[in-house]
Design a protein around this motif. Structure first.
Motif, mmCIF file in Angstrom:
data_model
loop_
_atom_site.group_PDB
_atom_site.id
_atom_site.type_symbol
_atom_site.label_atom_id
_atom_site.label_comp_id
_atom_site.label_asym_id
_atom_site.label_seq_id
_atom_site.Cartn_x
_atom_site.Cartn_y
_atom_site.Cartn_z
ATOM 1 N N ASN A 19 6.199 26.915 10.344
ATOM 2 C CA ASN A 19 5.137 27.712 9.740
ATOM 3 C C ASN A 19 4.043 28.052 10.745
ATOM 4 O OD1 ASN A 19 6.188 25.897 7.276
ATOM 5 N ND2 ASN A 19 5.459 27.857 6.513
ATOM 6 N N VAL A 20 3.906 27.219 11.767
ATOM 7 C CA VAL A 20 2.939 27.502 12.822
ATOM 8 C C VAL A 20 3.475 28.559 13.774
ATOM 9 C CG1 VAL A 20 1.638 26.521 14.762
ATOM 10 C CG2 VAL A 20 1.959 25.191 12.668
ATOM 11 N N ASN A 21 4.710 28.375 14.240
ATOM 12 C CA ASN A 21 5.317 29.317 15.179
ATOM 13 C C ASN A 21 6.808 29.081 15.189
ATOM 14 O OD1 ASN A 21 5.604 31.266 17.155
ATOM 15 N ND2 ASN A 21 4.059 30.389 18.517
ATOM 16 N N SER A 22 7.575 30.123 14.980
ATOM 17 C CA SER A 22 9.038 29.964 14.920
ATOM 18 C C SER A 22 9.745 30.908 15.879
ATOM 19 C CB SER A 22 9.531 30.215 13.491
ATOM 20 O OG SER A 22 9.232 31.533 13.080
ATOM 21 N N GLN A 23 9.070 31.315 16.951
ATOM 22 C CA GLN A 23 9.629 32.334 17.840
ATOM 23 C C GLN A 23 10.799 31.788 18.669
ATOM 24 O OE1 GLN A 23 6.708 35.225 19.694
ATOM 25 N NE2 GLN A 23 5.327 33.525 19.225
ATOM 26 N N ILE A 24 11.866 32.552 18.696
ATOM 27 C CA ILE A 24 13.035 32.244 19.501
ATOM 28 C C ILE A 24 13.383 33.468 20.338
ATOM 29 C CG2 ILE A 24 15.521 31.794 19.433
ATOM 30 C CD1 ILE A 24 15.078 30.067 16.998
ATOM 31 N N THR A 25 13.598 33.255 21.622
ATOM 32 C CA THR A 25 14.026 34.323 22.518
ATOM 33 C C THR A 25 15.188 33.791 23.334
ATOM 34 O OG1 THR A 25 11.737 35.113 22.649
ATOM 35 C CG2 THR A 25 13.278 35.967 24.279
ATOM 36 N N VAL A 26 16.405 34.226 23.006
ATOM 37 C CA VAL A 26 17.615 33.697 23.607
ATOM 38 C C VAL A 26 18.391 34.818 24.289
ATOM 39 C CG1 VAL A 26 19.775 32.459 23.200
ATOM 40 C CG2 VAL A 26 17.752 31.908 21.840
ATOM 41 N N ILE A 365 28.040 37.083 24.708
ATOM 42 C CA ILE A 365 26.660 36.653 24.894
ATOM 43 C C ILE A 365 25.876 37.129 23.676
ATOM 44 C CG2 ILE A 365 24.553 36.880 26.252
ATOM 45 C CD1 ILE A 365 26.278 37.337 28.706
ATOM 46 N N SER A 366 25.288 36.185 22.972
ATOM 47 C CA SER A 366 24.518 36.506 21.770
ATOM 48 C C SER A 366 23.036 36.559 22.128
ATOM 49 C CB SER A 366 24.768 35.447 20.688
ATOM 50 O OG SER A 366 24.045 35.750 19.520
ATOM 51 N N CYS A 367 22.441 37.741 21.990
ATOM 52 C CA CYS A 367 21.020 37.946 22.296
ATOM 53 C C CYS A 367 20.222 37.903 20.992
ATOM 54 C CB CYS A 367 20.804 39.297 22.977
ATOM 55 S SG CYS A 367 21.744 39.520 24.496
ATOM 56 N N THR A 368 19.271 36.981 20.906
ATOM 57 C CA THR A 368 18.533 36.779 19.664
ATOM 58 C C THR A 368 17.035 36.756 19.923
ATOM 59 O OG1 THR A 368 20.322 35.513 18.659
ATOM 60 C CG2 THR A 368 18.136 35.221 17.718
ATOM 61 N N ARG A 369 16.309 37.459 19.058
ATOM 62 C CA ARG A 369 14.851 37.400 19.056
ATOM 63 C C ARG A 369 14.373 37.141 17.635
ATOM 64 N NH1 ARG A 369 10.021 35.735 20.501
ATOM 65 N NH2 ARG A 369 8.372 37.021 19.571
ATOM 66 N N ARG A 370 13.614 36.050 17.471
ATOM 67 C CA ARG A 370 12.985 35.730 16.190
ATOM 68 C C ARG A 370 11.475 35.867 16.364
ATOM 69 N NH1 ARG A 370 14.188 29.937 13.849
ATOM 70 N NH2 ARG A 370 16.278 30.843 13.701
ATOM 71 N N THR A 371 10.848 36.592 15.466
ATOM 72 C CA THR A 371 9.436 36.920 15.618
ATOM 73 C C THR A 371 8.527 35.764 15.220
ATOM 74 O OG1 THR A 371 9.081 37.750 13.381
ATOM 75 C CG2 THR A 371 10.011 39.291 14.984
ATOM 76 N N GLN A 372 7.273 35.927 15.543
ATOM 77 C CA GLN A 372 6.262 35.022 15.021
ATOM 78 C C GLN A 372 6.077 35.277 13.535
ATOM 79 O OE1 GLN A 372 3.230 37.015 17.603
ATOM 80 N NE2 GLN A 372 1.923 36.879 15.793
ATOM 81 N N PHE A 449 11.166 37.720 11.081
ATOM 82 C CA PHE A 449 12.359 38.553 11.245
ATOM 83 C C PHE A 449 13.150 38.067 12.456
ATOM 84 C CE2 PHE A 449 9.159 41.136 9.159
ATOM 85 C CZ PHE A 449 9.856 41.657 8.074
ATOM 86 N N GLU A 450 14.467 38.070 12.303
ATOM 87 C CA GLU A 450 15.346 37.653 13.396
ATOM 88 C C GLU A 450 16.378 38.753 13.648
ATOM 89 O OE1 GLU A 450 16.931 33.449 13.858
ATOM 90 O OE2 GLU A 450 18.780 34.550 13.377
ATOM 91 N N PHE A 451 16.548 39.111 14.921
ATOM 92 C CA PHE A 451 17.458 40.184 15.320
ATOM 93 C C PHE A 451 18.458 39.642 16.339
ATOM 94 C CE2 PHE A 451 13.264 41.878 14.375
ATOM 95 C CZ PHE A 451 13.536 42.805 13.380
ATOM 96 N N THR A 452 19.733 40.014 16.182
ATOM 97 C CA THR A 452 20.777 39.532 17.082
ATOM 98 C C THR A 452 21.722 40.660 17.455
ATOM 99 O OG1 THR A 452 20.706 37.286 16.164
ATOM 100 C CG2 THR A 452 22.695 37.909 17.345
#
Length: 472
Positions: A19-26, A365-372, A449-452
């Motif tokens: 809930n504070v920050n869930s950002q993922i950049t893979v 190769i799985s490219c993933t971005r999850r937002t704040q 939001f998460e995008f892959t």
């Protein structure tokens, strides 16, 4: 309803509380763009692994392979491998097959140590140093080079030893010195900027070449650093800086960088929290490479099965992950003036790090971005539409990627639960005007939001927009 530019782009920053920050950049890295660009920051794909050759048996053991006499060298299994003009060949055989090795070189020799023995290669003969000189410290785990001297540590004794000038095969029993400021072991060492760094578990020391005829190296008067090293093989240098996973009397697990004599923390609190969740971090392996204006420090935790990467250019972190595992399979890298070569932690393959290759040796190769978390003062938000600003129309002509897709899923509770996957077209080759959007997503207070993307295509992400209504 208001159309808003929403914060899509960012670094790896996954807080223990999502809930504070869930950002993922893979498998994508943030890139700071120049003035006048469409957006101040974008996300770019990380390089793929392009197969080069298989010439030895075992796995790569050299976190810092080196370039010497115009050729690259790495250790795979029991064998020293030479890469000349893109062609790999075996030139020497070690007596061990597992465990990290350290490599250095002078004008006459390439040197390898592994904690049990040391070897030299003079471009024609691979030699066991101890067999020729019993004064050599067989148990040295790390070596470096400075001002004509090969230098090794004696693990467990807090001492280091130097070779004869420009001769890694000749050692004298009296050419030894101890870390002086603190009673600390020397578990890692490296030379940079005419300074010799000696790392212990709690503290570090800086020495210099004073020219003294009896023993040329002396400690700086104020050369003690109150930071040691927790994972000796996390030590790497690039871009005029050193990088390592630190430890001192207060704790461990902060990633430091030093340019000069003053280390600074480069890890964020969230990266440190992720590292802190790993049971064993003393086996961390660090290495660096520079590509297209970016200098990357790659930090892999073998036991923890994680790879974190720091970009010096942006001062941001991202993760790298290979298919089927949570870590990146690349192990060490060297640049021969044309290409970057690396090994594999799990097999005997040699790869090229290639920005125009979009698989890891043929695997996805799985490219993933999850937002704040996107919110507005705890009010309910209705998301009517979300649209990505991406490079569309870059699909390949045939096969996978000819009809590229992007997947989106969303969370309305800050990243705890997720919607079903929703796929959209990224545009076949030449469809540059393809728009990528999703509509009628519902109402929530804390949107993530998460995008892959998994297709083997060039992919860049620049930003995102949302049509949002605040519900009273």
């Amino acid at each position: 309803m208001t159309r808003l530019r929403i914060p899509i782009i960012g670094q790896q920053s996954e807080h223990k509380s999502v809930n504070v920050n869930s950002q993922i950049t893979v498998n994508m890295f943030p890139q700071i763009e120049s003035d006048g660009a469409k957006n101040a920051i974008s996300l770019q794909r990380t390089p793929g692994l392009k197969f080069n050759s298989t010439v030895a048996s075992g796995v790569c053991r050299s976190p810092r392979p080196i370039l010497w006499n115009g050729s690259g060298y790495m250790v795979i299994g029991t064998q020293l491998v030479k890469i000349a003009s893109g062609t790999a060949s075996v030139v020497g055989t070690l007596s061990t097959s597992t465990g990290n090795v350290s490599m250095s070189s002078n004008i006459n020799h390439l040197m390898v140590v592994d904690g049990t023995k040391g070897w030299t290669w003079d471009d024609s003969t691979f030699t066991d140093i101890f067999n020729g000189d019993s004064d050599f410290v067989k148990t040295s785990t790390m070596c470096t080079y400075m001002d004509g001297y090969s230098i090794v540590n004696k693990a467990g004794f807090g001492t280091f030893t130097i070779s004869s000038l420009n001769d890694s095969t000749a050692w004298a029993a009296g050419d030894v010195a101890s870390a002086e400021a603190n009673p600390d072991d020397i578990t890692a060492l490296i030379a940079t900027h005419k300074e010799l760094w000696l790392f212990g578990p709690q503290t570090s020391e800086l020495w210099y070449n004073s020219g003294n005829a009896d023993f040329p190296f002396e400690p700086y008067r104020n050369g003690t650093v109150e930071w040691g090293i927790h994972a000796p093989f996390s030590l790497a240098k690039a871009d005029e800086s050193l990088f390592w996973l630190s430890q001192n009397r207060e704790g461990k697990g902060i990633v430091l960088s030093a340019r000069g004599t003053s280390p600074v923390a480069i890890s964020t609190r969230d990266i440190e929290s992720e590292i802190g969740e790993i049971t064993t971090i003393s086996d961390a392996i660090g290495w660096t490479y520079q590509q297209k204006g970016h200098t990357f420090y790659v930090l892999t935790f073998p036991t923890g099965d994680r790879t974190f990467v720091y970009d010096v250019a942006s001062n941001m972190w991202h993760r790298r992950r290979s298919f089927g595992v949570e870590r990146w399979r690349a192990f060490g890298a060297l640049f021969d003036g044309k290409k970057h070569y690396c090994g594999d932690y799990a097999n005997n393959n040699i790869y090229e790090l290639d920005l125009d290759t979009y698989t890891d040796n043929g695997t996805t190769i799985s490219c993933t971005r999850r937002t704040q978390v996107i919110h507005k003062d705890r009010q309910r938000l209705r998301v009517e539409r979300i649209e990505l600003d991406v490079e569309a129309g870059v699909g390949v002509s045939v096969g996978q990627g000819s009809d590229p897709k992007i997947m989106m899923r969303y969370s309305k509770d800050g990243g705890h639960t997720w919607s079903n996957e929703q796929w959209r077209d990224l545009g076949a080759m030449g469809k540059y005007g393809q728009r990528v959007y999703w509509t009628t997503l519902g109402i929530g207070r804390q949107w993530v939001f998460e995008f892959t993307v998994t297709d083997p295509i060039r992919f860049s992400m620049y930003g995102g927009y949302a049509d949002i209504t605040v519900c009273r």
